[in-house]
Motif scaffolding. Structure first.
Motif, PDB file in Angstrom:
ATOM      1  N   THR A   1       3.242  -8.229 -13.155  1.00  0.00           N
ATOM      2  CA  THR A   1       2.876  -9.557 -12.687  1.00  0.00           C
ATOM      3  C   THR A   1       1.399  -9.850 -12.969  1.00  0.00           C
ATOM      4  O   THR A   1       1.040 -10.910 -13.491  1.00  0.00           O
ATOM      5  N   ARG A   2       0.557  -8.852 -12.632  1.00  0.00           N
ATOM      6  CA  ARG A   2      -0.873  -9.069 -12.816  1.00  0.00           C
ATOM      7  C   ARG A   2      -1.235  -9.210 -14.295  1.00  0.00           C
ATOM      8  O   ARG A   2      -2.137  -9.962 -14.660  1.00  0.00           O
ATOM      9  N   LEU A   3      -0.520  -8.498 -15.161  1.00  0.00           N
ATOM     10  CA  LEU A   3      -0.799  -8.572 -16.595  1.00  0.00           C
ATOM     11  C   LEU A   3      -0.530  -9.990 -17.122  1.00  0.00           C
ATOM     12  O   LEU A   3      -1.342 -10.559 -17.852  1.00  0.00           O
ATOM     13  N   LEU A   4       0.629 -10.555 -16.711  1.00  0.00           N
ATOM     14  CA  LEU A   4       0.953 -11.898 -17.195  1.00  0.00           C
ATOM     15  C   LEU A   4      -0.028 -12.927 -16.647  1.00  0.00           C
ATOM     16  O   LEU A   4      -0.527 -13.778 -17.373  1.00  0.00           O
ATOM     17  N   PHE A   5      -0.308 -12.855 -15.339  1.00  0.00           N
ATOM     18  CA  PHE A   5      -1.267 -13.812 -14.768  1.00  0.00           C
ATOM     19  C   PHE A   5      -2.668 -13.583 -15.341  1.00  0.00           C
ATOM     20  O   PHE A   5      -3.445 -14.519 -15.518  1.00  0.00           O
ATOM     21  N   GLY A   6      -2.990 -12.310 -15.639  1.00  0.00           N
ATOM     22  CA  GLY A   6      -4.290 -12.000 -16.237  1.00  0.00           C
ATOM     23  C   GLY A   6      -4.433 -12.621 -17.620  1.00  0.00           C
ATOM     24  O   GLY A   6      -5.519 -13.050 -18.018  1.00  0.00           O
ATOM     25  N   GLY A   7      -3.315 -12.695 -18.360  1.00  0.00           N
ATOM     26  CA  GLY A   7      -3.335 -13.346 -19.655  1.00  0.00           C
ATOM     27  C   GLY A   7      -3.793 -14.785 -19.541  1.00  0.00           C
ATOM     28  O   GLY A   7      -4.529 -15.290 -20.390  1.00  0.00           O
TER      29      GLY A   7
ATOM     30  N   LEU B   1       0.816  -1.222   0.000  1.00  0.00           N
ATOM     31  CA  LEU B   1       0.000   0.000   0.000  1.00  0.00           C
ATOM     32  C   LEU B   1       0.846   1.266   0.000  1.00  0.00           C
ATOM     33  O   LEU B   1       0.387   2.323  -0.423  1.00  0.00           O
ATOM     34  N   ALA B   2       2.103   1.153   0.455  1.00  0.00           N
ATOM     35  CA  ALA B   2       2.972   2.328   0.458  1.00  0.00           C
ATOM     36  C   ALA B   2       3.329   2.764  -0.947  1.00  0.00           C
ATOM     37  O   ALA B   2       3.656   3.919  -1.198  1.00  0.00           O
ATOM     38  N   GLN B   3       3.293   1.791  -1.898  1.00  0.00           N
ATOM     39  CA  GLN B   3       3.722   2.133  -3.262  1.00  0.00           C
ATOM     40  C   GLN B   3       2.551   2.093  -4.234  1.00  0.00           C
ATOM     41  O   GLN B   3       2.714   1.718  -5.390  1.00  0.00           O
ATOM     42  N   ARG B   4       1.361   2.458  -3.802  1.00  0.00           N
ATOM     43  CA  ARG B   4       0.228   2.345  -4.701  1.00  0.00           C
ATOM     44  C   ARG B   4       0.317   3.393  -5.829  1.00  0.00           C
ATOM     45  O   ARG B   4       0.859   4.472  -5.661  1.00  0.00           O
ATOM     46  N   LEU B   5      -0.179   2.983  -7.010  1.00  0.00           N
ATOM     47  CA  LEU B   5      -0.230   3.838  -8.180  1.00  0.00           C
ATOM     48  C   LEU B   5       1.140   4.398  -8.579  1.00  0.00           C
ATOM     49  O   LEU B   5       1.239   5.524  -9.061  1.00  0.00           O
ATOM     50  N   ALA B   6       2.173   3.571  -8.394  1.00  0.00           N
ATOM     51  CA  ALA B   6       3.524   4.013  -8.755  1.00  0.00           C
ATOM     52  C   ALA B   6       3.700   3.956 -10.271  1.00  0.00           C
ATOM     53  O   ALA B   6       3.160   3.070 -10.935  1.00  0.00           O
ATOM     54  N   PRO B   7       4.424   4.906 -10.854  1.00  0.00           N
ATOM     55  CA  PRO B   7       4.708   4.834 -12.294  1.00  0.00           C
ATOM     56  C   PRO B   7       5.712   3.719 -12.568  1.00  0.00           C
ATOM     57  O   PRO B   7       6.364   3.226 -11.647  1.00  0.00           O
ATOM     58  N   PRO B   8       5.866   3.319 -13.851  1.00  0.00           N
ATOM     59  CA  PRO B   8       6.832   2.273 -14.201  1.00  0.00           C
ATOM     60  C   PRO B   8       8.220   2.615 -13.679  1.00  0.00           C
ATOM     61  O   PRO B   8       8.654   3.765 -13.739  1.00  0.00           O
ATOM     62  N   SER B   9       8.919   1.630 -13.134  1.00  0.00           N
ATOM     63  CA  SER B   9      10.254   1.833 -12.591  1.00  0.00           C
ATOM     64  C   SER B   9      11.000   0.510 -12.670  1.00  0.00           C
ATOM     65  O   SER B   9      10.447  -0.486 -13.148  1.00  0.00           O
TER      66      SER B   9
ATOM     67  N   LEU C   1      -3.864  -0.792  -5.237  1.00  0.00           N
ATOM     68  CA  LEU C   1      -3.535  -1.453  -3.975  1.00  0.00           C
ATOM     69  C   LEU C   1      -2.045  -1.759  -3.887  1.00  0.00           C
ATOM     70  O   LEU C   1      -1.613  -2.569  -3.087  1.00  0.00           O
ATOM     71  N   GLY C   2      -1.262  -1.179  -4.807  1.00  0.00           N
ATOM     72  CA  GLY C   2       0.170  -1.382  -4.785  1.00  0.00           C
ATOM     73  C   GLY C   2       0.603  -2.741  -5.316  1.00  0.00           C
ATOM     74  O   GLY C   2       1.703  -3.208  -5.042  1.00  0.00           O
TER      75      GLY C   2
END
Lengths: 250, 309
Positions: free
Chosen positions: B102-108, B78-86, B96-97
């Motif tokens: 990761t979510r994109l690949l698992f979402g596939g 939660l400390a890093q929510r909505l962080a830009p690409p890094s 929710l940070g």
């Protein structure tokens, strides 16, 4: 006297509401050849298809070797009677090898020695063994018609129905296929029932000829009479004059 | 020629000659040769190839997701929510940070898995209904086609919504709902093909060999209906992806916290102005996947079109 191989009596065939064959009767003895000539739409091909069981709406009587034929053909019928179609470009399955198409009737009839039978069938119709695993589009028209003849003969039938077997082929190839059919008949004692609109072709292969017009058989005569011009019906004379004219023009 | 009689007899040139032989020695060789010629044909179509490569890449990335990522798609920072690409989060993080890459690949896995499930259900059903109906004709045809018409007359998304609402929202109900509305066009297509095929003399010849209707349909008619159905299904896959994502977006498909692409957009759509990359990245994935299936389908159509051979 034995029963004729093919007996057709008072055959009428309908397509929907339209009757295209109006009571045709003739018979063909075992080992003989009977040719039907007539213009397009005179019902000659329909008679073949009705005999083969491909035109279900018919009445009258048809018999193969003395056995009357019903609405449905038994599997045994297809072992005794086969057909060669007019267009070798349309009568072979485009996505199956020659091998598979020749094997199909043998598998359905549960015959053994499939491999040897296919090799023998190809040899018999004068095709090289290398043609066996090709697709139809890799063969010429004449070769395809040879495949169609091989497929018809592979289960060892006694009767062959020939639906204009040469009309889609080049003139030089026509003669080859006709000679092949004549040789096969002599070797196997086949009975031929042939349809054509070419008088020269029918007179070459069939000693006895029926002339069709508008769904009726207007005359039956021998090939010798036809050649000599001893004809009774005006339509026969008309067809004969037309064919002579064409020959002279060519 | 004997040294070419087996594909294992040597180098790539030998294999190529074996495949392209004009005089094959076995059915297997003839079939492989035919497929290889089709492949050579397909390879000349750059757009089709691009579609194929992207589709394969998406499949590999999704299947290998656990190997290509180093955290769980559900772990929250939660400390890093909505962080830009890094460097730490290649595609940034969501509300929710959670790591978006990761979510994109698992979402596939979920989105493409739904597509595969729909196709596995729909293709055989549509193909068999169409071929049986087209070949047998008469009463069978009339009844089967009227049933097909009923399914065709209902808008896809509406039926899917109604169906999912009646059951419980979730992946399997979404798959069934999409399948229910996707088979009729395929059945009609297969029927049209079967109607033209059955009039051919080669079917009459098989009848004269004594073949049963079932044998004629499954061995002789179906293979000829297959190419256009394959093309159609490939083109439909982009529509299936959109419907699956649409259901997810509407809350009727995959449920949070599952990383399904449509659900990912839905849960972050409020951030589109300030943190635009958060909903945009799954959106791009949907766009690329459906575009790739369309390109692949167009390429396949050029190769498989039965009117060509």
């Amino acid at each position: 006297m034995a029963a004729p191989m093919i007996a057709i009596d008072g055959l009428r065939v309908r397509f929907g509401a339209r009757e295209v064959v109006h009571g045709v009767s003739f018979s063909v003895a075992r080992g003989a050849s009977f040719g039907m000539v007539g213009e397009s739409g005179s019902g000659k091909s329909t008679i073949l298809r009705a005999f083969a069981g491909l035109a279900p709406d018919w009445s009258g009587a048809m018999a193969l070797d003395g056995q009357a034929l019903g609405r449905r053909r038994a599997r045994d019928f297809f072992r005794r009677c086969q057909m060669v179609f007019q267009d070798p470009y349309g009568s072979l399955h485009p996505r199956q090898t020659i091998d598979r198409q020749l094997a199909e009737p043998l598998q359905i009839q549960a015959m053994d020695g499939i491999d040897a039978r296919i090799r023998r069938a190809l040899e018999e119709v004068g095709l090289p063994a290398s043609a066996r695993f090709r697709y139809p589009h890799q063969l010429s028209g004449g070769q395809r018609q040879r495949v169609a003849i091989a497929r018809a003969l592979i289960t060892g039938p006694e009767v062959l129905l020939l639906d204009e077997p040469t009309s889609a082929l080049d003139v030089s190839v026509q003669a080859e296929v006709l000679n092949l059919l004549a040789d096969l008949q002599a070797a196997r004692g086949l009975t031929y029932l042939m349809v054509t609109h070419n008088l020269a072709v029918v007179a070459h292969l069939c000693p006895w000829i029926g002339v069709m017009q508008g769904g009726e058989m207007v005359e039956q005569l021998s090939a010798a009479d036809l050649r000599a011009g001893r004809v009774a019906h005006p339509h026969t004379a008309e067809l004969r004059a037309l064919s002579t004219e064409l020959e002279e023009a060519g | 020629m004997s040294d070419l009689s087996t594909p294992l007899s040597g180098n790539a040139a030998g294999l190529r000659a074996w495949l392209l032989s004009e005089t094959p020695d076995s059915r297997r060789q003839a079939a492989w040769g035919r497929s290889y010629r089709g492949w050579l044909n397909f390879r000349r179509n750059p757009l089709g190839m691009a579609g194929l490569i992207i589709v394969l890449a998406l499949l590999v990335l999704s299947l290998a997701a656990p190997l290509l990522t180093w955290q769980s798609p559900d772990v929250q920072h939660l400390a890093q929510r909505l962080a830009p690409p890094s460097a730490a989060h290649w595609l940034g993080t969501d509300e929710l940070g959670r790591d978006l890459y990761t979510r994109l690949l698992f979402g596939g896995r979920i989105t493409l898995g739904m597509v595969v499930a729909v196709v596995v259900l729909v293709a055989p059903l549509g193909l068999v209904v169409g071929a049986v109906s087209g070949y047998l004709g008469g009463m069978t045809d009339r009844i089967m086609m009227r049933v097909t018409d009923i399914f065709l007359s209902i808008p896809q998304l509406i039926l899917a919504l109604a169906f999912v609402a009646a059951l419980k929202p979730g992946i399997s109900s979404a798959v069934i709902a999409i399948a229910l509305t996707s088979w009729p066009p395929i059945a009609r297509l297969a029927r049209a093909d079967a109607l033209t095929v059955r009039a051919n003399d080669y079917i009459a010849a098989v009848k004269l060999a004594g073949a049963s209707p079932a044998r004629i349909i499954f061995r002789h008619i179906l293979p000829l209906c297959l190419p256009s159905v394959i093309v159609r299904i490939t083109l439909d896959m982009s529509g299936i992806i959109l419907t699956a994502a649409g259901l997810g977006f509407l809350g009727m498909g995959a449920q949070p916290p599952m990383p399904e692409w449509g659900t990912m957009i839905a849960s972050t759509r409020g951030y589109i102005l300030e943190q635009w990359w958060v909903p945009t990245i799954p959106g791009l994935a949907i766009l690329i996947a459906s575009l790739a299936f369309n390109l692949l389908g167009d390429g396949l159509r050029d190769v498989l079109d039965p009117k060509q051979s």
